[in-house]
Design a protein around this motif. Structure first.
Motif, PDB file in Angstrom:
ATOM      1  N   GLY A 194       0.819  -1.207   0.000  1.00 46.81           N
ATOM      2  CA  GLY A 194       0.000   0.000   0.000  1.00 46.81           C
ATOM      3  C   GLY A 194       0.855   1.259   0.000  1.00 46.81           C
ATOM      4  O   GLY A 194       0.543   2.234  -0.698  1.00 46.81           O
ATOM      5  N   ALA A 195       1.940   1.235   0.779  1.00 45.01           N
ATOM      6  CA  ALA A 195       2.842   2.387   0.826  1.00 45.01           C
ATOM      7  C   ALA A 195       3.517   2.603  -0.529  1.00 45.01           C
ATOM      8  O   ALA A 195       3.658   3.744  -0.999  1.00 45.01           O
ATOM      9  CB  ALA A 195       3.885   2.187   1.913  1.00 45.01           C
ATOM     10  N   ALA A 196       3.925   1.512  -1.160  1.00 49.67           N
ATOM     11  CA  ALA A 196       4.575   1.613  -2.469  1.00 49.67           C
ATOM     12  C   ALA A 196       3.612   2.175  -3.509  1.00 49.67           C
ATOM     13  O   ALA A 196       3.994   2.994  -4.368  1.00 49.67           O
ATOM     14  CB  ALA A 196       5.097   0.245  -2.906  1.00 49.67           C
ATOM     15  N   ALA A 197       2.348   1.741  -3.462  1.00 49.57           N
ATOM     16  CA  ALA A 197       1.343   2.252  -4.407  1.00 49.57           C
ATOM     17  C   ALA A 197       1.072   3.735  -4.168  1.00 49.57           C
ATOM     18  O   ALA A 197       0.976   4.528  -5.123  1.00 49.57           O
ATOM     19  CB  ALA A 197       0.056   1.447  -4.282  1.00 49.57           C
ATOM     20  N   ALA A 198       0.938   4.120  -2.906  1.00 49.79           N
ATOM     21  CA  ALA A 198       0.689   5.533  -2.591  1.00 49.79           C
ATOM     22  C   ALA A 198       1.857   6.402  -3.049  1.00 49.79           C
ATOM     23  O   ALA A 198       1.653   7.509  -3.576  1.00 49.79           O
ATOM     24  CB  ALA A 198       0.460   5.692  -1.087  1.00 49.79           C
ATOM     25  N   TYR A 199       3.058   5.899  -2.857  1.00 52.30           N
ATOM     26  CA  TYR A 199       4.231   6.661  -3.307  1.00 52.30           C
ATOM     27  C   TYR A 199       4.285   6.739  -4.829  1.00 52.30           C
ATOM     28  O   TYR A 199       4.669   7.771  -5.395  1.00 52.30           O
ATOM     29  CB  TYR A 199       5.511   6.019  -2.779  1.00 52.30           C
ATOM     30  N   ALA A 200       3.891   5.659  -5.510  1.00 55.70           N
ATOM     31  CA  ALA A 200       3.874   5.675  -6.974  1.00 55.70           C
ATOM     32  C   ALA A 200       2.901   6.723  -7.488  1.00 55.70           C
ATOM     33  O   ALA A 200       3.197   7.453  -8.452  1.00 55.70           O
ATOM     34  CB  ALA A 200       3.497   4.293  -7.510  1.00 55.70           C
ATOM     35  N   ASN A 201       1.733   6.807  -6.855  1.00 52.81           N
ATOM     36  CA  ASN A 201       0.772   7.839  -7.247  1.00 52.81           C
ATOM     37  C   ASN A 201       1.344   9.236  -7.018  1.00 52.81           C
ATOM     38  O   ASN A 201       1.175  10.147  -7.838  1.00 52.81           O
ATOM     39  CB  ASN A 201      -0.532   7.683  -6.463  1.00 52.81           C
TER      40      ASN A 201
END
Length: 456
Positions: free
Chosen positions: A84-91
């Motif tokens: 989830g953290a990786a996805a939020a950072y990607a966004n």
């Protein structure tokens, strides 16, 4: 203290990555713990999510602002907080979604997952790579999140597998502006792809929608002609699914963009109905208590361990300087340990034999008034019974550990004979005297019977 130590070890990792002061690290720790409590997550899991963001270069003081949304996403849809953290950072980093719109972007992903088979857990894993491709196509903001999420739902229809669908979409995004693709469209279909894409995008179509429409126009919807536009099989599979389901793609994209509170609703359902969430919340509370109390004890424990370490180092230095003396002490200690072990075995033996012996002696005192023969025979019988008990005890001990039984048996025998020799001698001599007196009183016939028994 151990729980606090583990947590603070991770906090030091974050502190070092971001070069934070002790006071700033303390404030960050408190914020992480509060975010974990609010989202029903373990503090350590939340700290790891912040660590993932910090490891990617995001200031932890900004990263922690994403923590509540990531935590609620994890609880609501059982998404790993690291993913989830990786996805939020990607966004944030690739699609330029502002931190203030992180919850909205995650809501779009969740709503899209609810309308298709490509779940948000899978999006969280694949978004870092996919959003990098979208960035190369100059797609940004929450609308880009919606476009990508919808494309994944449609691509999954052509594969039935989330990982393969993600690969197909990634290849499609990578090949849109590739020189080979531009040449193929120009040569085989007479289409200036870059110009045509720019025109459609200026009219409000997104990149995925535009390439699908142009491929549809070039091939006339004939799947056999897809190879003239894209040689890559994964790209062909993705485009075929999009051409066949373009209307559904638009529906998922538009509805997800209008969605709001999807994660909050799912979070509330989990908290209310999912017993595992209640259990995780309880563990989170217990962990928070352990961290809070343990942090208070850490300075004391650190000082105590330092003092013990100093003593241990002094002993170690002395042993290195005096190896012979140290070896002598170790041998002495080992010898005392063996002696204690043998003494323990001897005590066990004494306990198993003296008890029956005392019982026999009591019987002898009570039977003394019953007659001479009774006294002698009962005493001999008690003596034999005591000896039998001793033999049984030694046999069991030998079965358990022959060496210990051997040592204990010798020690016990020597001790008993030496200590109680006078009593043993007096008792058995008294028994024999009683028997002799009885036989003498039996007369010639009795003596003949006894003599016959002895000779027989």
């Amino acid at each position: 203290t151990k729980a606090a130590a583990d947590f603070t070890t991770g906090m030091v990792d974050i502190q070092q990555k971001a070069d934070l002061s002790d006071a700033a690290t303390k404030r960050l720790q408190n914020t992480i713990v509060q975010a974990a409590q609010a989202s029903k997550q373990l503090p350590e899991n939340m700290r790891q999510a912040v660590d993932v963001l910090a490891g990617k270069g995001l200031d932890p003081r900004q990263a922690v602002l994403l923590a509540p949304a990531i935590g609620r996403l994890g609880t609501a849809f059982r998404v790993d907080l690291g993913d989830g953290a990786a996805a939020a950072y990607a966004n944030l980093n690739n699609l330029k979604v502002p931190i203030s719109q992180t919850s909205a972007a995650l809501d779009v992903m969740a709503a899209s997952g609810n309308m298709g088979a490509f779940e948000i857990r899978d999006m969280a894993r694949h978004f870092p790579a996919l959003t990098a491709r979208m960035q190369a196509l100059k797609q940004t903001g929450v609308p880009a999140v919606a476009s990508l999420s919808a494309a994944l739902q449609i691509a999954e229809k052509g594969t039935g597998n989330a990982d393969q669908a993600a690969t197909n979409v990634e290849n499609l995004l990578a090949k849109i502006n590739a020189p080979a693709t531009v040449r193929a469209f120009q040569k085989n279909f007479g289409i200036d792809l870059p110009a045509a894409m720019k025109k459609l995008e200026s009219q409000g179509y997104d990149t995925v929608e535009a390439i699908t429409m142009l491929t549809q126009k070039a091939t006339g919807g004939d799947a056999k002609k897809l190879g003239y536009a894209f040689e890559d099989m994964q790209v062909q599979t993705a485009l075929l699914a999009l051409m066949q389901n373009l209307k559904e793609y638009r529906n998922i994209r538009d509805k997800s963009l209008k969605s709001s509170g999807v994660i909050d609703k799912a979070f509330d359902q989990r908290v209310l109905k999912d017993a595992n969430v209640s259990w995780e919340a309880f563990k989170g509370t217990a962990s928070t208590l352990a961290i809070t109390l343990g942090t208070t004890l850490l300075p004391i424990m650190t000082e105590a361990l330092s003092q013990v370490g100093t003593i241990a180092m002094a002993v170690s230095n002395w042993a290195q300087a005096n190896p012979e003396a140290a070896a002598t002490i170790i041998k002495l200690v080992a010898g005392l340990a063996v002696f204690k072990l043998g003494l323990g075995a001897a005590k066990m033996a004494l306990g198993g034999i003296i008890g029956p012996f005392a019982t026999a002696w009591g019987w002898f005192q009570k039977l003394r008034a019953l007659g001479v023969l009774s006294k002698g025979l009962w005493l001999l019988r008690s003596g034999a019974w005591v000896a039998g008990q001793a033999i049984m005890f030694l046999a069991r001990a030998m079965l358990a550990n022959p060496l210990i039984a051997f040592v204990a048996g010798i020690a016990f025998a020597a001790y008993m004979i030496y200590t109680h020799w006078d009593t043993i001698k007096k008792t058995f001599n008294g028994a024999l005297a009683h028997i002799r007196s009885f036989v003498s009183n039996m007369g010639p016939i009795g003596k003949a019977i006894v003599q016959g028994l002895i000779s027989g």
